[in-house]
Design a protein around this motif. Structure first.
Motif, PDB file in Angstrom:
ATOM      1  N   LEU A  61     -26.031  23.611  19.728  1.00 15.31           N
ATOM      2  CA  LEU A  61     -24.656  24.077  19.914  1.00 15.31           C
ATOM      3  C   LEU A  61     -23.790  23.704  18.716  1.00 15.31           C
ATOM      4  O   LEU A  61     -22.924  24.484  18.298  1.00 15.31           O
ATOM      5  N   LEU A  62     -24.026  22.528  18.160  1.00 10.14           N
ATOM      6  CA  LEU A  62     -23.288  22.122  16.967  1.00 10.14           C
ATOM      7  C   LEU A  62     -23.561  23.073  15.805  1.00 10.14           C
ATOM      8  O   LEU A  62     -22.663  23.393  15.021  1.00 10.14           O
ATOM      9  N   GLY A  63     -24.808  23.556  15.716  1.00  9.26           N
ATOM     10  CA  GLY A  63     -25.133  24.508  14.671  1.00  9.26           C
ATOM     11  C   GLY A  63     -24.352  25.806  14.802  1.00  9.26           C
ATOM     12  O   GLY A  63     -23.993  26.432  13.790  1.00  9.26           O
ATOM     13  N   PHE A  64     -24.057  26.217  16.041  1.00  4.87           N
ATOM     14  CA  PHE A  64     -23.270  27.438  16.238  1.00  4.87           C
ATOM     15  C   PHE A  64     -21.789  27.207  15.986  1.00  4.87           C
ATOM     16  O   PHE A  64     -21.067  28.132  15.609  1.00  4.87           O
ATOM     17  N   VAL A  65     -21.328  25.972  16.198  1.00  2.00           N
ATOM     18  CA  VAL A  65     -19.913  25.678  16.011  1.00  2.00           C
ATOM     19  C   VAL A  65     -19.586  25.378  14.542  1.00  2.00           C
ATOM     20  O   VAL A  65     -18.435  25.505  14.119  1.00  2.00           O
ATOM     21  N   LEU A  66     -20.584  25.014  13.752  1.00  2.00           N
ATOM     22  CA  LEU A  66     -20.349  24.636  12.356  1.00  2.00           C
ATOM     23  C   LEU A  66     -19.575  25.683  11.550  1.00  2.00           C
ATOM     24  O   LEU A  66     -18.722  25.315  10.732  1.00  2.00           O
ATOM     25  N   PRO A  67     -19.849  26.997  11.705  1.00  2.00           N
ATOM     26  CA  PRO A  67     -19.066  27.972  10.919  1.00  2.00           C
ATOM     27  C   PRO A  67     -17.567  27.896  11.170  1.00  2.00           C
ATOM     28  O   PRO A  67     -16.777  28.283  10.302  1.00  2.00           O
ATOM     29  N   LEU A  68     -17.164  27.401  12.353  1.00  2.00           N
ATOM     30  CA  LEU A  68     -15.738  27.289  12.641  1.00  2.00           C
ATOM     31  C   LEU A  68     -15.069  26.186  11.853  1.00  2.00           C
ATOM     32  O   LEU A  68     -13.838  26.112  11.807  1.00  2.00           O
ATOM     33  N   TRP A  69     -15.851  25.320  11.225  1.00  2.00           N
ATOM     34  CA  TRP A  69     -15.283  24.238  10.423  1.00  2.00           C
ATOM     35  C   TRP A  69     -14.832  24.724   9.061  1.00  2.00           C
ATOM     36  O   TRP A  69     -14.168  23.978   8.337  1.00  2.00           O
ATOM     37  N   THR A  70     -15.184  25.933   8.712  1.00  2.00           N
ATOM     38  CA  THR A  70     -14.753  26.505   7.438  1.00  2.00           C
ATOM     39  C   THR A  70     -13.627  27.503   7.678  1.00  2.00           C
ATOM     40  O   THR A  70     -13.445  28.013   8.782  1.00  2.00           O
ATOM     41  N   SER A 112     -11.508  30.866   7.842  1.00  2.00           N
ATOM     42  CA  SER A 112     -11.854  32.271   8.106  1.00  2.00           C
ATOM     43  C   SER A 112     -11.791  33.093   6.823  1.00  2.00           C
ATOM     44  O   SER A 112     -12.519  34.080   6.667  1.00  2.00           O
ATOM     45  N   LEU A 113     -10.944  32.689   5.892  1.00  2.00           N
ATOM     46  CA  LEU A 113     -10.856  33.388   4.607  1.00  2.00           C
ATOM     47  C   LEU A 113     -12.152  33.234   3.818  1.00  2.00           C
ATOM     48  O   LEU A 113     -12.664  34.201   3.243  1.00  2.00           O
ATOM     49  N   LEU A 114     -12.713  32.036   3.826  1.00  2.00           N
ATOM     50  CA  LEU A 114     -13.973  31.806   3.127  1.00  2.00           C
ATOM     51  C   LEU A 114     -15.108  32.578   3.773  1.00  2.00           C
ATOM     52  O   LEU A 114     -15.983  33.120   3.075  1.00  2.00           O
ATOM     53  N   ARG A 115     -15.118  32.646   5.106  1.00  2.00           N
ATOM     54  CA  ARG A 115     -16.169  33.402   5.791  1.00  2.00           C
ATOM     55  C   ARG A 115     -16.079  34.886   5.447  1.00  2.00           C
ATOM     56  O   ARG A 115     -17.102  35.551   5.267  1.00  2.00           O
ATOM     57  N   SER A 116     -14.871  35.403   5.355  1.00  2.00           N
ATOM     58  CA  SER A 116     -14.708  36.819   5.009  1.00  2.00           C
ATOM     59  C   SER A 116     -15.175  37.092   3.585  1.00  2.00           C
ATOM     60  O   SER A 116     -15.842  38.104   3.317  1.00  2.00           O
ATOM     61  N   TYR A 117     -14.843  36.208   2.650  1.00  2.00           N
ATOM     62  CA  TYR A 117     -15.296  36.385   1.276  1.00  2.00           C
ATOM     63  C   TYR A 117     -16.815  36.262   1.171  1.00  2.00           C
ATOM     64  O   TYR A 117     -17.446  36.917   0.324  1.00  2.00           O
ATOM     65  N   ALA A 118     -17.404  35.432   2.025  1.00  2.00           N
ATOM     66  CA  ALA A 118     -18.867  35.343   2.043  1.00  2.00           C
ATOM     67  C   ALA A 118     -19.477  36.679   2.465  1.00  2.00           C
ATOM     68  O   ALA A 118     -20.485  37.127   1.891  1.00  2.00           O
ATOM     69  N   TRP A 119     -18.866  37.330   3.466  1.00  2.00           N
ATOM     70  CA  TRP A 119     -19.373  38.633   3.898  1.00  2.00           C
ATOM     71  C   TRP A 119     -19.129  39.706   2.836  1.00  2.00           C
ATOM     72  O   TRP A 119     -19.900  40.659   2.723  1.00  2.00           O
ATOM     73  N   ILE A 120     -18.060  39.571   2.064  1.00  2.00           N
ATOM     74  CA  ILE A 120     -17.856  40.501   0.952  1.00  2.00           C
ATOM     75  C   ILE A 120     -19.003  40.372  -0.053  1.00  2.00           C
ATOM     76  O   ILE A 120     -19.529  41.376  -0.556  1.00  2.00           O
TER      77      ILE A 120
END
Length: 311
Positions: free
Chosen positions: A134-143, A145-153
């Protein structure tokens, strides 16, 4: 005959005790709820009332006198210019519909992808590994949202990671960036941890004896899933779905960065009215109030039908 004052009137100590109890009942809750209530009043209730007042002033700009005069802005949100039925435009309704589409599509894909994961964690993973997974699924929330979007770009752009892999296998590259598909991918990735954790909390309470009884009575796994598992976890499904829908309805970052100009949403339209070139605060406030109304309805449904223990 002397009548005892003890039986005729309450003593001073009893009066003080009653007064103290009444005082504690009144002051105690106020002391506990006062700071948070004041905080919410100043930062939520008052700004909402200000936005409501601005929404009743047509074509107001910074520095103009605020004089509420009608529902012209709300008519414009619904597509009627100056509330005239013969002057209709689909522009704003398309924007609202696109926001609902992104929120609904994100909810669908999050539920489709998140339920099997939550089911596997709750019923198949040993207890000592559940928290780690569960911690592995929650880890992306520690970054951010702007960084996650740029990663998808980086992944979805024409020369990105995805198309590089597809080209290596002889598959034609995909044009996903600045399309609605990219928005759904980014939003699903952003909100998937929320629905997984909520569904896990609901599935963890699943009565496994009913699953065994269903199998003993001859039901196949599909029948057991729809007739036993889903009814028991329906409050968790409702809670997770509504939470994702509420969050997706007001998402600004993912549609803006992954969808481009063709993915105008209600949040982006509100931003343009307040900080863009048009500077029409009245229309932006009316759109904000419509969005607040939609979110409030979703929250009411969440509180009524959602699993409160899973939220």
């Amino acid at each position: 005959m002397v009548v005892s004052s003890k039986n005729s009137t309450p003593t001073a100590s009893a009066f003080k005790t009653n007064a103290s109890q009444i005082w504690s009942k009144l002051i105690g809750p106020f002391t506990l709820l006062g700071p948070s209530g004041l905080w919410l009043t100043l930062l939520l209730v008052v700004p909402t009332l200000v936005i409501l007042e601005l929404s009743l002033v047509p074509n107001i700009r910074p520095g103009n006198l605020v004089i509420p005069s009608g529902f012209e802005n709300y008519c414009q949100v619904l597509g009627f210019d100056k509330c005239q039925l013969d002057r209709f435009s689909w522009t704003n309704l398309r924007v609202i519909g696109r926001s609902v589409f992104f929120a609904g599509g994100t909810t669908f894909f999050c539920l489709l992808l998140g339920f099997p994961v939550a089911y596997w964690i709750a019923l198949n993973v040993s207890k000592k590994w559940r928290n780690l997974i569960l911690l592995g699924f929650v880890l992306p929330l520690w970054t951010s949202s702007l960084l996650r979007s740029y990663a998808w770009i980086t992944i979805l752009r024409p020369t990105g990671v995805l198309n590089t892999i597809l080209t290596a296998f002889g598959i034609p590259p995909l044009e996903l960036l600045n399309q609605w598909q990219a928005v759904l991918i980014g939003m699903t990735y952003s909100y998937l941890p929320y629905i997984v954790t909520i569904l896990y909390a609901s599935l963890e309470k699943l009565d496994r004896r009913l699953l065994e009884a269903s199998a003993d009575l001859g039901a196949n796994p599909v029948e057991t899933f729809w007739k036993v598992t889903v009814p028991q976890t329906l409050p968790g499904i409702a809670a997770g779905s509504l939470l994702v829908f509420i969050s997706g309805l007001g998402d600004f970052v993912d549609p803006e960065l992954l969808g481009g100009a063709s993915s105008m949403t209600a949040a982006r339209l509100i931003y343009n009215q307040f900080l863009g070139a048009t500077q029409n605060w009245g229309l932006g406030s009316a759109m904000s109030m419509v969005l607040i109304l939609g979110v409030s309805i979703a929250i009411a449904l969440l509180l009524k039908y959602g699993d409160r223990k899973a939220i």
